[in-house]
Design a protein around this motif. Structure first.
Motif, PDB file in Angstrom:
ATOM      1  N   HIS A   7      33.089  45.807  39.051  1.00  0.00           N
ATOM      2  CA  HIS A   7      34.182  44.849  38.311  1.00  0.00           C
ATOM      3  C   HIS A   7      35.247  45.019  39.039  1.00  0.00           C
ATOM      4  O   HIS A   7      35.985  46.081  39.365  1.00  0.00           O
ATOM      5  CB  HIS A   7      34.123  45.438  36.731  1.00  0.00           C
ATOM      6  N   SER A  10      41.851  43.742  35.961  1.00  0.00           N
ATOM      7  CA  SER A  10      42.760  42.649  36.148  1.00  0.00           C
ATOM      8  C   SER A  10      43.464  42.469  36.884  1.00  0.00           C
ATOM      9  O   SER A  10      43.927  41.367  37.519  1.00  0.00           O
ATOM     10  CB  SER A  10      42.941  42.729  34.587  1.00  0.00           C
ATOM     11  N   THR A  11      44.200  43.516  37.604  1.00  0.00           N
ATOM     12  CA  THR A  11      45.535  43.560  38.531  1.00  0.00           C
ATOM     13  C   THR A  11      45.252  44.458  39.470  1.00  0.00           C
ATOM     14  O   THR A  11      45.550  45.652  39.333  1.00  0.00           O
ATOM     15  CB  THR A  11      46.695  43.437  37.782  1.00  0.00           C
TER      16      THR A  11
END
Length: 72
Positions: A7, A10-11
């Motif tokens: 995964h 997000s940043t």
């Protein structure tokens, strides 16, 4: 072949090798995945695709790279 779930944070915090010259000579950038693997992208095309590598594969790659003499 089993493909691990990797995964993307997000940043992602992208970084280049300490061997990169800082003058655009680096080829790839890496970031850590949430599972401890690596995310890899072309530094010249940061909006291009990302290769996600699981933790075990990344460790194997780094171990082999350290043990292999460089011809550069």
């Amino acid at each position: 072949m089993n493909t691990p779930d990797v995964h993307t944070p997000s940043t992602p915090h992208w970084f280049t090798s300490s061997y990169s010259n800082g003058s655009g000579g680096e080829c790839v950038e890496c970031a850590w995945s949430d599972e401890g693997g690596a995310l890899i992208r072309d530094s010249k095309r940061p909006r291009g695709g990302i290769v996600a590598v699981g933790e075990e594969a990344w460790r194997s790659f780094v171990t082999a790279a350290v043990r292999t003499p460089s011809n550069f």
